[in-house]
Design a protein around this motif. Structure first.
Motif, PDB file in Angstrom:
ATOM      1  N   VAL A 161      52.282 -54.147  61.448  1.00 45.90           N
ATOM      2  CA  VAL A 161      51.462 -52.940  61.382  1.00 45.90           C
ATOM      3  C   VAL A 161      50.280 -53.022  62.342  1.00 45.90           C
ATOM      4  O   VAL A 161      49.882 -52.016  62.942  1.00 45.90           O
ATOM      5  CB  VAL A 161      51.006 -52.681  59.931  1.00 45.90           C
ATOM      6  N   ASN A 162      49.708 -54.219  62.523  1.00 47.04           N
ATOM      7  CA  ASN A 162      48.612 -54.357  63.489  1.00 47.04           C
ATOM      8  C   ASN A 162      49.072 -53.992  64.895  1.00 47.04           C
ATOM      9  O   ASN A 162      48.365 -53.317  65.648  1.00 47.04           O
ATOM     10  CB  ASN A 162      48.062 -55.790  63.480  1.00 47.04           C
ATOM     11  N   ARG A 163      50.265 -54.433  65.248  1.00 50.82           N
ATOM     12  CA  ARG A 163      50.808 -54.120  66.575  1.00 50.82           C
ATOM     13  C   ARG A 163      51.068 -52.619  66.703  1.00 50.82           C
ATOM     14  O   ARG A 163      50.822 -52.013  67.749  1.00 50.82           O
ATOM     15  CB  ARG A 163      52.093 -54.909  66.822  1.00 50.82           C
ATOM     16  N   LEU A 164      51.557 -52.016  65.614  1.00 46.54           N
ATOM     17  CA  LEU A 164      51.811 -50.571  65.619  1.00 46.54           C
ATOM     18  C   LEU A 164      50.510 -49.803  65.874  1.00 46.54           C
ATOM     19  O   LEU A 164      50.467 -48.877  66.684  1.00 46.54           O
ATOM     20  CB  LEU A 164      52.436 -50.163  64.287  1.00 46.54           C
ATOM     21  N   ILE A 165      49.425 -50.213  65.189  1.00 46.50           N
ATOM     22  CA  ILE A 165      48.142 -49.531  65.372  1.00 46.50           C
ATOM     23  C   ILE A 165      47.630 -49.721  66.801  1.00 46.50           C
ATOM     24  O   ILE A 165      47.142 -48.777  67.436  1.00 46.50           O
ATOM     25  CB  ILE A 165      47.112 -50.054  64.355  1.00 46.50           C
ATOM     26  N   ALA A 166      47.758 -50.944  67.322  1.00 48.58           N
ATOM     27  CA  ALA A 166      47.297 -51.220  68.682  1.00 48.58           C
ATOM     28  C   ALA A 166      48.014 -50.326  69.696  1.00 48.58           C
ATOM     29  O   ALA A 166      47.409 -49.853  70.665  1.00 48.58           O
ATOM     30  CB  ALA A 166      47.516 -52.693  69.024  1.00 48.58           C
ATOM     31  N   GLY A 167      49.303 -50.077  69.454  1.00 49.99           N
ATOM     32  CA  GLY A 167      50.063 -49.226  70.356  1.00 49.99           C
ATOM     33  C   GLY A 167      49.664 -47.764  70.288  1.00 49.99           C
ATOM     34  O   GLY A 167      49.974 -46.985  71.195  1.00 49.99           O
ATOM     35  N   MET A 168      48.957 -47.368  69.209  1.00 49.46           N
ATOM     36  CA  MET A 168      48.542 -45.974  69.053  1.00 49.46           C
ATOM     37  C   MET A 168      47.085 -45.739  69.428  1.00 49.46           C
ATOM     38  O   MET A 168      46.635 -44.588  69.473  1.00 49.46           O
ATOM     39  CB  MET A 168      48.725 -45.540  67.587  1.00 49.46           C
ATOM     40  N   GLU A 169      46.325 -46.805  69.688  1.00 50.94           N
ATOM     41  CA  GLU A 169      44.865 -46.668  69.828  1.00 50.94           C
ATOM     42  C   GLU A 169      44.461 -45.655  70.890  1.00 50.94           C
ATOM     43  O   GLU A 169      43.602 -44.800  70.652  1.00 50.94           O
ATOM     44  CB  GLU A 169      44.232 -48.029  70.140  1.00 50.94           C
ATOM     45  N   ASP A 170      45.056 -45.737  72.070  1.00 52.10           N
ATOM     46  CA  ASP A 170      44.680 -44.813  73.144  1.00 52.10           C
ATOM     47  C   ASP A 170      44.926 -43.369  72.737  1.00 52.10           C
ATOM     48  O   ASP A 170      44.084 -42.486  72.963  1.00 52.10           O
ATOM     49  CB  ASP A 170      45.440 -45.141  74.428  1.00 52.10           C
ATOM     50  N   MET A 171      46.080 -43.108  72.134  1.00 51.51           N
ATOM     51  CA  MET A 171      46.410 -41.744  71.710  1.00 51.51           C
ATOM     52  C   MET A 171      45.434 -41.273  70.631  1.00 51.51           C
ATOM     53  O   MET A 171      44.970 -40.126  70.658  1.00 51.51           O
ATOM     54  CB  MET A 171      47.838 -41.675  71.165  1.00 51.51           C
ATOM     55  N   ARG A 174      42.086 -40.295  72.146  1.00 52.84           N
ATOM     56  CA  ARG A 174      42.149 -38.983  72.809  1.00 52.84           C
ATOM     57  C   ARG A 174      42.185 -37.855  71.781  1.00 52.84           C
ATOM     58  O   ARG A 174      41.599 -36.788  71.992  1.00 52.84           O
ATOM     59  CB  ARG A 174      43.385 -38.913  73.709  1.00 52.84           C
ATOM     60  N   THR A 175      42.901 -38.094  70.670  1.00 57.47           N
ATOM     61  CA  THR A 175      43.024 -37.062  69.637  1.00 57.47           C
ATOM     62  C   THR A 175      41.702 -36.812  68.932  1.00 57.47           C
ATOM     63  O   THR A 175      41.331 -35.662  68.667  1.00 57.47           O
ATOM     64  CB  THR A 175      44.091 -37.480  68.600  1.00 57.47           C
ATOM     65  N   SER A 182      33.344 -38.714  68.274  1.00 56.43           N
ATOM     66  CA  SER A 182      33.482 -39.683  67.183  1.00 56.43           C
ATOM     67  C   SER A 182      33.942 -41.026  67.726  1.00 56.43           C
ATOM     68  O   SER A 182      34.689 -41.102  68.707  1.00 56.43           O
ATOM     69  CB  SER A 182      34.482 -39.187  66.131  1.00 56.43           C
ATOM     70  N   GLU A 183      33.505 -42.084  67.057  1.00 54.52           N
ATOM     71  CA  GLU A 183      33.851 -43.455  67.445  1.00 54.52           C
ATOM     72  C   GLU A 183      34.980 -43.967  66.545  1.00 54.52           C
ATOM     73  O   GLU A 183      35.022 -43.652  65.349  1.00 54.52           O
ATOM     74  CB  GLU A 183      32.612 -44.342  67.277  1.00 54.52           C
ATOM     75  N   ILE A 184      35.888 -44.734  67.119  1.00 50.43           N
ATOM     76  CA  ILE A 184      36.956 -45.363  66.338  1.00 50.43           C
ATOM     77  C   ILE A 184      36.779 -46.874  66.406  1.00 50.43           C
ATOM     78  O   ILE A 184      36.616 -47.440  67.488  1.00 50.43           O
ATOM     79  CB  ILE A 184      38.359 -44.989  66.858  1.00 50.43           C
ATOM     80  N   GLU A 185      36.830 -47.517  65.251  1.00 48.41           N
ATOM     81  CA  GLU A 185      36.828 -48.977  65.181  1.00 48.41           C
ATOM     82  C   GLU A 185      38.080 -49.427  64.435  1.00 48.41           C
ATOM     83  O   GLU A 185      38.379 -48.918  63.357  1.00 48.41           O
ATOM     84  CB  GLU A 185      35.586 -49.503  64.458  1.00 48.41           C
ATOM     85  N   VAL A 186      38.798 -50.372  65.022  1.00 42.57           N
ATOM     86  CA  VAL A 186      40.000 -50.918  64.395  1.00 42.57           C
ATOM     87  C   VAL A 186      39.708 -52.340  63.937  1.00 42.57           C
ATOM     88  O   VAL A 186      39.295 -53.185  64.742  1.00 42.57           O
ATOM     89  CB  VAL A 186      41.202 -50.900  65.356  1.00 42.57           C
ATOM     90  N   VAL A 187      39.909 -52.600  62.652  1.00 40.16           N
ATOM     91  CA  VAL A 187      39.674 -53.924  62.086  1.00 40.16           C
ATOM     92  C   VAL A 187      41.014 -54.422  61.527  1.00 40.16           C
ATOM     93  O   VAL A 187      41.397 -54.095  60.402  1.00 40.16           O
ATOM     94  CB  VAL A 187      38.604 -53.890  60.968  1.00 40.16           C
ATOM     95  N   LEU A 227      48.290 -40.898  62.119  1.00 38.20           N
ATOM     96  CA  LEU A 227      47.774 -39.800  62.945  1.00 38.20           C
ATOM     97  C   LEU A 227      47.197 -38.697  62.069  1.00 38.20           C
ATOM     98  O   LEU A 227      46.114 -38.163  62.341  1.00 38.20           O
ATOM     99  CB  LEU A 227      48.892 -39.255  63.845  1.00 38.20           C
ATOM    100  N   ASN A 228      47.904 -38.346  60.991  1.00 39.29           N
ATOM    101  CA  ASN A 228      47.411 -37.314  60.079  1.00 39.29           C
ATOM    102  C   ASN A 228      46.087 -37.704  59.451  1.00 39.29           C
ATOM    103  O   ASN A 228      45.164 -36.884  59.337  1.00 39.29           O
ATOM    104  CB  ASN A 228      48.447 -37.053  58.976  1.00 39.29           C
ATOM    105  N   LEU A 229      45.962 -38.978  59.027  1.00 44.13           N
ATOM    106  CA  LEU A 229      44.725 -39.436  58.401  1.00 44.13           C
ATOM    107  C   LEU A 229      43.564 -39.393  59.397  1.00 44.13           C
ATOM    108  O   LEU A 229      42.443 -39.028  59.037  1.00 44.13           O
ATOM    109  CB  LEU A 229      44.896 -40.853  57.848  1.00 44.13           C
ATOM    110  N   CYS A 230      43.827 -39.771  60.639  1.00 44.67           N
ATOM    111  CA  CYS A 230      42.766 -39.749  61.653  1.00 44.67           C
ATOM    112  C   CYS A 230      42.338 -38.316  61.981  1.00 44.67           C
ATOM    113  O   CYS A 230      41.147 -38.037  62.170  1.00 44.67           O
ATOM    114  CB  CYS A 230      43.222 -40.478  62.913  1.00 44.67           C
ATOM    115  N   ILE A 231      43.285 -37.392  62.023  1.00 47.45           N
ATOM    116  CA  ILE A 231      42.951 -35.988  62.271  1.00 47.45           C
ATOM    117  C   ILE A 231      42.130 -35.433  61.109  1.00 47.45           C
ATOM    118  O   ILE A 231      41.141 -34.706  61.304  1.00 47.45           O
ATOM    119  CB  ILE A 231      44.221 -35.151  62.513  1.00 47.45           C
TER     120      ILE A 231
END
Length: 377
Positions: A78-88, A91-92, A97-102, A122-126
């Motif tokens: 799941v950590n790798r999955l999140i890392a692969g989505m960070e850029d998107m 942008r979304t 707003s600032e995003i921090e991934v822990v 993605l839904n939760l972040c939106i």
């Protein structure tokens, strides 16, 4: 009954809008072609296709809410999955707003449908972004959790080991009444036109179908945390596979595909599309007819079968019987609605893939080309 009424009313409203867009544009298309006016047809076709895609997305969300979508779970980091989505995600969410991934060190593996978890995140972040109209901070955090019997009872989970994925915003927060109704389909606090009310219900359905849970922690004016809990998988995550169809589509080289589907229009559509790609397609209306083809000794490189079939055999039973006759035969399930049991409780064997209806013709030809390329390599 109020929730059922809200569901059916919202569904009828959304589908009537989408059907009006599809039917109206197709009717205009028919009139213009009959009159010999061939200008501007692309706009009408694109509008009808767009409405169709939105309708497909709506039914997928409803299946997720009702826990009837067909999942393709695989051991996932799941950590790798999140890392692969960070850029998107950045942008979304936008620059306000600032995003921090822990990401927790040593995070356990989860056996999940990675695509559905990406949609949930993605839904939760939106939602978090929309709760911070003046900007703020969004935190995405993962952790390993031991759920004992007391906490399991509070969260409606089985005791055991879970991973958690939590999204926290510094926004307006939610009232107790909003939290209570948050997972109801079509319930939304957003202005008209800014939300369907299906995002959280879809996440809830996905988590429950995956053996997990979703919980909301919030106070008005203090922000909100939404946590998805997913059971631990004992084993290593699968490597991410990148499939490229470059040069494969449109070059079937006469390979033979057995297609089993009781819907004649779908059989004819798939037959025509794959025939144009150079494949030979043999059609069958049910499992028994398909197995007769396999028993005949005809050369078959791939079985494509609907999951829901009439006359006593579902698609998974057809696939298992086919593999007893042809060990290692590649199988592509196509499905619009299916219990996980129909495809083996969510466990596909090597050489089995899923394609969810409605699918684009490009998605079909790419999937077939990839599977047959793998079979020949």
């Amino acid at each position: 009954m109020e929730a059922v009424g809200q569901l059916t009313g919202g569904l009828a409203h959304d589908f009537n809008n989408l059907l009006t867009g599809m039917m109206g544009n197709l009717e205009l298309l028919q009139v213009r072609v009959a009159r010999g006016r061939l200008d501007d047809l692309d706009r009408l076709i694109n509008a009808a296709q767009g409405a169709g895609r939105r309708a497909a997305a709506l039914t997928q969300r409803l299946l997720a809410f009702s826990r009837r979508q067909t999942l393709d779970p695989r051991p996932t980091d799941v950590n790798r999955l999140i890392a692969g989505m960070e850029d998107m995600l950045r942008r979304t969410i936008g620059a306000t707003s600032e995003i921090e991934v822990v990401g927790a060190a040593g995070l356990w593996t989860a056996n999940i449908d990675a695509g559905q978890l990406e949609n949930a995140l993605l839904n939760l972040c939106i939602n978090g972004r929309d709760a911070m109209p003046e900007g703020g901070k969004l935190t995405i955090e993962t952790a390993n959790k031991w759920i004992d019997e007391r906490i399991a009872g509070e969260r409606d989970l089985e005791p055991g080991q879970y991973i958690s994925l939590c999204v926290t915003d510094t926004g307006t927060g939610m009232s107790a009444e909003t939290i209570r109704r948050a997972f109801e389909p079509f319930y939304t606090t957003k202005p008209i036109g800014q939300g369907t009310g299906l995002g959280l219900s879809m996440i809830y359905g996905f988590a429950r179908q995956s053996g997990g849970q979703v919980r909301i922690y919030s106070e008005l004016g203090q922000g909100t945390t939404v946590c998805i809990y997913l059971p631990r998988h004992h084993g290593d995550a699968e490597a991410t596979l990148e499939h490229s169809s470059g040069g494969t589509a449109g070059n079937g080289d006469g390979q033979t595909i057995l297609l089993v589907d009781d819907e004649a229009t779908i059989r004819h559509l798939v037959d025509e599309v794959l025939d144009e790609q150079g494949y030979t397609v043999i059609g069958a209306a049910d499992g028994a007819a398909g197995l007769k083809v396999l028993q005949s000794g005809a050369r078959i490189e791939l079985l494509i079968t609907d999951v829901g079939l009439p006359n006593g055999m579902n698609g998974r039973q057809v696939a298992d019987a086919a593999r007893s006759l042809r060990p290692g035969l590649k199988v592509l399930f196509i499905t619009g609605f299916a219990e996980n049991a129909a495809v083996g409780n969510g466990h596909l064997e090597p050489g089995m893939e899923l394609l969810t209806k409605p699918f684009s013709l490009d998605a079909l030809t790419t999937k077939v080309a990839d599977m047959l390329k793998d079979a020949n390599s």
